[in-house]
Design a protein around this motif. Structure first.
Motif, PDB file in Angstrom:
ATOM      1  N   VAL A   1       0.868  -1.181   0.000  1.00 53.60           N
ATOM      2  CA  VAL A   1       0.000   0.000   0.000  1.00 53.60           C
ATOM      3  C   VAL A   1       0.900   1.224   0.000  1.00 53.60           C
ATOM      4  O   VAL A   1       1.676   1.434   0.927  1.00 53.60           O
ATOM      5  N   ARG A   2       0.781   2.029  -1.042  1.00 56.98           N
ATOM      6  CA  ARG A   2       1.577   3.232  -1.184  1.00 56.98           C
ATOM      7  C   ARG A   2       1.030   4.329  -0.272  1.00 56.98           C
ATOM      8  O   ARG A   2      -0.082   4.221   0.252  1.00 56.98           O
ATOM      9  N   ASN A   3       1.790   5.405  -0.081  1.00 58.67           N
ATOM     10  CA  ASN A   3       1.370   6.501   0.792  1.00 58.67           C
ATOM     11  C   ASN A   3       0.071   7.161   0.355  1.00 58.67           C
ATOM     12  O   ASN A   3      -0.664   7.699   1.181  1.00 58.67           O
ATOM     13  N   ASP A   4      -0.221   7.103  -0.936  1.00 54.23           N
ATOM     14  CA  ASP A   4      -1.473   7.698  -1.420  1.00 54.23           C
ATOM     15  C   ASP A   4      -2.629   6.692  -1.390  1.00 54.23           C
ATOM     16  O   ASP A   4      -3.646   6.902  -2.042  1.00 54.23           O
ATOM     17  N   ALA A   5      -2.478   5.617  -0.656  1.00 54.09           N
ATOM     18  CA  ALA A   5      -3.493   4.580  -0.431  1.00 54.09           C
ATOM     19  C   ALA A   5      -3.773   3.728  -1.669  1.00 54.09           C
ATOM     20  O   ALA A   5      -4.784   3.052  -1.737  1.00 54.09           O
TER      21      ALA A   5
END
Length: 172
Positions: free
Chosen positions: A22-26
């Motif tokens: 899961v990337r920081n931008d969801a």
């Protein structure tokens, strides 16, 4: 049971398997195995990696445009349970799979159409270049039948017709 697709290679990820990033931008990326995850972390483009589905489709190795692929799309809206709908859906799934297998077989045959003759020509050229590895040079000199058969070349032959033959019609 929800079956996900691997972000990198497009293979199926079964529940409890694979890696979820899961990337920081969801944004969620799912991977079927560590090989795909590592390639993603190395910022490799799946369209340039030969073993991925996207590469194979892009380079014409697999079918790309087919109506049966529409049924495989992800649907997030749950449907109300109806016994008849489930029964018809299961029948349709079997039929769709049969159609897909037939189309893939036809596509594969079309792709491999000229492959056999091409392989034979390549093998003949390779054998011609490396015949000395198969048989010893002295053995080939002693027995010329061991060499590759010569392909008859086109020969131009002049045919002369005498004037007497021209004047007489053919009899037969």
């Amino acid at each position: 049971m929800r079956l996900e697709k691997c972000w990198f290679c497009s293979s199926t990820v079964y529940p409890g398997h694979g890696i979820m990033f899961v990337r920081n931008d969801a944004k969620v990326f799912r991977f079927c195995r560590s090989k795909c995850h590592k390639n993603f972390k190395m910022k490799r483009n799946p369209r340039k990696v030969k073993w991925t589905k996207s590469y194979r489709k892009l380079h014409g190795k697999e079918l790309t445009q087919d109506a049966t692929f529409e049924f495989e799309r992800k649907r997030n809206r749950p449907e109300r349970y109806d016994r008849n709908v489930v029964e018809n859906t299961l029948k349709a799934m079997k039929k769709i799979e049969e159609v897909r297998v037939q189309r893939e077989a036809k596509f594969w045959e079309k792709r491999m159409k000229g492959k056999k003759s091409k392989e034979r020509k390549e093998a003949a050229v390779e054998l011609g270049q490396a015949i000395h590895l198969v048989k010893a040079p002295l053995a080939m000199q002693a027995e010329p039948s061991l060499t590759l058969p010569k392909v008859p070349e086109k020969m131009k032959v002049k045919v002369s017709v005498s004037k007497q033959d021209e004047s007489q019609p053919m009899q037969g």
